[in-house]
Design an enzyme around this catalytic site. Structure first.
Site, mmCIF file in Angstrom:
data_model
loop_
_atom_site.group_PDB
_atom_site.id
_atom_site.type_symbol
_atom_site.label_atom_id
_atom_site.label_comp_id
_atom_site.label_asym_id
_atom_site.label_seq_id
_atom_site.Cartn_x
_atom_site.Cartn_y
_atom_site.Cartn_z
ATOM 1 N N ASP A 120 1.066 -1.042 -0.186
ATOM 2 C CA ASP A 120 -0.377 0.204 0.059
ATOM 3 C C ASP A 120 1.195 0.793 0.000
ATOM 4 O O ASP A 120 1.796 0.975 0.217
ATOM 5 C CB ASP A 120 -0.822 -0.108 1.336
ATOM 6 C CG ASP A 120 -1.868 1.026 1.491
ATOM 7 O OD1 ASP A 120 -2.318 1.594 0.654
ATOM 8 O OD2 ASP A 120 -2.107 2.042 2.590
ATOM 9 N N ASP A 164 0.433 4.906 0.951
ATOM 10 C CA ASP A 164 -0.319 6.179 2.064
ATOM 11 C C ASP A 164 -0.505 5.540 3.397
ATOM 12 O O ASP A 164 -1.406 4.276 3.596
ATOM 13 C CB ASP A 164 -1.649 6.473 1.702
ATOM 14 C CG ASP A 164 -1.520 8.195 0.532
ATOM 15 O OD1 ASP A 164 -0.691 8.895 0.671
ATOM 16 O OD2 ASP A 164 -2.311 7.657 0.139
#
Length: 224
Positions: free
Chosen positions: A18, A20
């Site tokens: 991922d 953020d």
């Protein structure tokens, strides 16, 4: 810092990250923009903000069911503002060194952000752009649906079951689980403990990727 779990005891074909909260800290920038949006629509900001992390903007807005709101148009406006505001966006400790130690054909980023915003934030944080970048435009169903992680693994040429997903929020963790992947949780941006059975890493200090002669990867502890 680390929990002893099977992810340190096996090899993986690839690592899927991922963005953020997992590779970069963009919380301040994201919350500045989304706070303004929430206030404009009469929402309680402290209640709203935890709901928007880890999901596509259009999904966040659609799920609110606000009357008279064009979710697609609002999501585009939020994206525009987020692209303009990258103040304070930084890489998590050890993230750049960890990624640069990986073969380029063995890792991908799977983010709920649109591609323009993803590229902007990665550049601001000094994170190398991967060969495989899966963004919100690449899937019809965002996290917690597994589509993004399945697509990321497929573009690398591997089965998700042979991949290790790095995530930071429940929606992303569920997406990794649903894809059939193993999951490690990055806690650098957490204010409160996250209840999970997956291994938790504060950041990328104290761990490193070990690349075998056949290209497979292991997550290993390092000194210090």
């Amino acid at each position: 810092m680390l929990n002893a779990t099977p992810v340190f005891d096996r090899s993986f074909s690839a690592f899927l990250f991922d963005m953020d909260g997992t590779l970069i800290n963009s919380i301040a920038a994201a919350e500045r923009v989304w706070s303004r949006w929430a206030l404009k629509h009469g929402l309680d900001v402290p209640t709203f903000l935890p709901m928007m992390h880890g999901k596509r903007g259009i999904d966040t807005i659609t799920q609110l069911g606000l009357p008279g709101v064009d979710a697609a148009a609002e999501a585009l406006e939020v994206e525009r503002q987020e692209i303009e505001d990258v103040e304070g966006v930084v890489a998590l400790p050890g993230a750049v060194a960890f990624l640069t130690a990986l073969p380029r054909d063995r890792w991908a980023i799977v983010t709920s952000a649109p591609v323009a915003l993803a590229r902007r934030r990665l550049a601001a944080a000094g994170i190398p752009l991967p060969d495989v970048l899966v963004t919100s435009e690449d899937v019809t169903k965002g996290k917690p649906a597994p589509d993004g992680y399945k697509l990321g693994a497929a573009r690398l040429g591997f089965d998700p079951a042979d991949c290790l997903v790095f995530e930071d929020v429940p929606a992303g963790i569920l997406a990794g689980e649903s894809a059939g992947a193993n999951v490690a949780v990055i806690t650098a941006t957490h204010d409160h403990p996250l209840e999970t059975s997956h291994p938790q890493l504060a950041n990328y200090l104290g761990v490193a990727p070990l690349v075998a002669s056949d290209g497979t990867l292991r997550l290993v502890h390092t000194a210090g």
